[in-house]
Scaffold this motif. Sequence first.
Motif, PDB file in Angstrom:
ATOM      1  N   ILE A  82      -6.871 108.926  32.604  1.00 52.33           N
ATOM      2  CA  ILE A  82      -6.477 108.310  33.880  1.00 52.33           C
ATOM      3  C   ILE A  82      -6.188 106.833  33.674  1.00 52.33           C
ATOM      4  O   ILE A  82      -5.216 106.296  34.206  1.00 52.33           O
ATOM      5  N   VAL A  83      -7.028 106.169  32.870  1.00 48.80           N
ATOM      6  CA  VAL A  83      -6.820 104.741  32.603  1.00 48.80           C
ATOM      7  C   VAL A  83      -5.527 104.535  31.820  1.00 48.80           C
ATOM      8  O   VAL A  83      -4.769 103.604  32.096  1.00 48.80           O
ATOM      9  N   LEU A  84      -5.264 105.415  30.860  1.00 54.06           N
ATOM     10  CA  LEU A  84      -4.022 105.304  30.091  1.00 54.06           C
ATOM     11  C   LEU A  84      -2.806 105.441  31.001  1.00 54.06           C
ATOM     12  O   LEU A  84      -1.863 104.652  30.924  1.00 54.06           O
ATOM     13  N   MET A  85      -2.839 106.425  31.885  1.00 54.11           N
ATOM     14  CA  MET A  85      -1.711 106.614  32.817  1.00 54.11           C
ATOM     15  C   MET A  85      -1.607 105.448  33.794  1.00 54.11           C
ATOM     16  O   MET A  85      -0.517 104.904  34.015  1.00 54.11           O
ATOM     17  N   GLY A  86      -2.722 105.063  34.396  1.00 52.11           N
ATOM     18  CA  GLY A  86      -2.707 103.965  35.362  1.00 52.11           C
ATOM     19  C   GLY A  86      -2.331 102.644  34.722  1.00 52.11           C
ATOM     20  O   GLY A  86      -1.572 101.864  35.287  1.00 52.11           O
ATOM     21  N   GLY A  87      -2.855 102.397  33.525  1.00 50.74           N
ATOM     22  CA  GLY A  87      -2.518 101.165  32.814  1.00 50.74           C
ATOM     23  C   GLY A  87      -1.060 101.117  32.395  1.00 50.74           C
ATOM     24  O   GLY A  87      -0.414 100.076  32.484  1.00 50.74           O
ATOM     25  N   THR A  88      -0.544 102.246  31.953  1.00 46.72           N
ATOM     26  CA  THR A  88       0.881 102.313  31.601  1.00 46.72           C
ATOM     27  C   THR A  88       1.747 102.077  32.840  1.00 46.72           C
ATOM     28  O   THR A  88       2.732 101.337  32.779  1.00 46.72           O
ATOM     29  N   GLY A  89       1.352 102.678  33.945  1.00 43.92           N
ATOM     30  CA  GLY A  89       2.078 102.452  35.197  1.00 43.92           C
ATOM     31  C   GLY A  89       2.055 100.988  35.595  1.00 43.92           C
ATOM     32  O   GLY A  89       3.078 100.425  36.002  1.00 43.92           O
ATOM     33  N   LYS A  90       0.887 100.351  35.484  1.00 43.66           N
ATOM     34  CA  LYS A  90       0.771  98.931  35.796  1.00 43.66           C
ATOM     35  C   LYS A  90       1.661  98.100  34.875  1.00 43.66           C
ATOM     36  O   LYS A  90       2.333  97.168  35.320  1.00 43.66           O
ATOM     37  N   ALA A  91       1.641  98.412  33.580  1.00 44.29           N
ATOM     38  CA  ALA A  91       2.436  97.654  32.619  1.00 44.29           C
ATOM     39  C   ALA A  91       3.926  97.776  32.915  1.00 44.29           C
ATOM     40  O   ALA A  91       4.654  96.769  32.924  1.00 44.29           O
ATOM     41  N   ILE A 114       2.324  90.418  39.582  1.00 45.86           N
ATOM     42  CA  ILE A 114       2.561  90.469  38.131  1.00 45.86           C
ATOM     43  C   ILE A 114       1.323  89.991  37.376  1.00 45.86           C
ATOM     44  O   ILE A 114       0.829  90.679  36.478  1.00 45.86           O
ATOM     45  N   VAL A 115       0.816  88.834  37.746  1.00 44.51           N
ATOM     46  CA  VAL A 115      -0.346  88.263  37.047  1.00 44.51           C
ATOM     47  C   VAL A 115      -1.569  89.170  37.225  1.00 44.51           C
ATOM     48  O   VAL A 115      -2.300  89.433  36.268  1.00 44.51           O
ATOM     49  N   GLY A 116      -1.783  89.650  38.441  1.00 45.15           N
ATOM     50  CA  GLY A 116      -2.921  90.542  38.681  1.00 45.15           C
ATOM     51  C   GLY A 116      -2.856  91.787  37.826  1.00 45.15           C
ATOM     52  O   GLY A 116      -3.854  92.180  37.209  1.00 45.15           O
ATOM     53  N   ASP A 117      -1.692  92.409  37.774  1.00 46.97           N
ATOM     54  CA  ASP A 117      -1.559  93.619  36.955  1.00 46.97           C
ATOM     55  C   ASP A 117      -1.739  93.319  35.466  1.00 46.97           C
ATOM     56  O   ASP A 117      -2.346  94.102  34.736  1.00 46.97           O
ATOM     57  N   ILE A 118      -1.249  92.167  35.011  1.00 44.41           N
ATOM     58  CA  ILE A 118      -1.427  91.798  33.603  1.00 44.41           C
ATOM     59  C   ILE A 118      -2.904  91.619  33.274  1.00 44.41           C
ATOM     60  O   ILE A 118      -3.373  92.049  32.212  1.00 44.41           O
ATOM     61  N   VAL A 119      -3.655  91.020  34.181  1.00 46.13           N
ATOM     62  CA  VAL A 119      -5.097  90.861  33.966  1.00 46.13           C
ATOM     63  C   VAL A 119      -5.744  92.232  33.779  1.00 46.13           C
ATOM     64  O   VAL A 119      -6.535  92.442  32.847  1.00 46.13           O
ATOM     65  N   PHE A 120      -5.402  93.181  34.636  1.00 43.01           N
ATOM     66  CA  PHE A 120      -5.979  94.521  34.502  1.00 43.01           C
ATOM     67  C   PHE A 120      -5.527  95.206  33.223  1.00 43.01           C
ATOM     68  O   PHE A 120      -6.317  95.891  32.566  1.00 43.01           O
ATOM     69  N   ILE A 121      -4.284  95.032  32.835  1.00 41.86           N
ATOM     70  CA  ILE A 121      -3.785  95.625  31.589  1.00 41.86           C
ATOM     71  C   ILE A 121      -4.604  95.115  30.402  1.00 41.86           C
ATOM     72  O   ILE A 121      -5.030  95.890  29.541  1.00 41.86           O
ATOM     73  N   VAL A 122      -4.831  93.803  30.360  1.00 39.09           N
ATOM     74  CA  VAL A 122      -5.617  93.212  29.267  1.00 39.09           C
ATOM     75  C   VAL A 122      -7.036  93.779  29.272  1.00 39.09           C
ATOM     76  O   VAL A 122      -7.587  94.134  28.218  1.00 39.09           O
ATOM     77  N   LEU A 123      -7.643  93.888  30.457  1.00 43.78           N
ATOM     78  CA  LEU A 123      -8.997  94.446  30.551  1.00 43.78           C
ATOM     79  C   LEU A 123      -9.026  95.923  30.142  1.00 43.78           C
ATOM     80  O   LEU A 123      -9.978  96.376  29.501  1.00 43.78           O
ATOM     81  N   PHE A 124      -7.971  96.660  30.483  1.00 42.92           N
ATOM     82  CA  PHE A 124      -7.911  98.065  30.082  1.00 42.92           C
ATOM     83  C   PHE A 124      -7.774  98.189  28.566  1.00 42.92           C
ATOM     84  O   PHE A 124      -8.371  99.078  27.952  1.00 42.92           O
TER      85      PHE A 124
END
Length: 139
Positions: A82-91, A114-124
């Motif tokens: 789920i994290v892989l799919m959600g993170g890919t979607g965010k990216a 954009i910045v918010g999603d990048i923060v989550f991508i890095v954390l993921f």
Amino acid sequence: MNNVDARTLTLLRVLFVISAIWNFAGAFPGLLDTAGMFEREFGRELTDPVMVAVYRGAWGTAFLYGFGFLIVAANPVRHTGIVLMGGTGKALFALNLLVMHLNGWTSDFAVVVIVGDIVFIVLFIAYFVMLKRRGHKII
């Protein structure tokens, strides 16, 4: 949970609850006031009913991602897919929104997204690295 201490597990759960809240924070106004959210994000009116439906559908996807992150919060070690799919979607979304912003197609509000999603991508990514180092498969 398999090589993940209680403190780390709590931090991961908090991360994914916050991820869900982030998604819901955009999804609720995007679903309830689609044209208004579009205007905030793109600085222009949304009047075409087909585009309203398409844009509302994008927020529906964000809404579903929010529920996915809540599922992950229940068991962060198990629900890596789920994290892989959600993170890919965010990216992909952040990249697309960045390209639109660089072309002058969005308002400055898009930078927050954009910045918010990048923060989550890095954390993921850090989450995946931590799991991998503890011997877990990513998928």
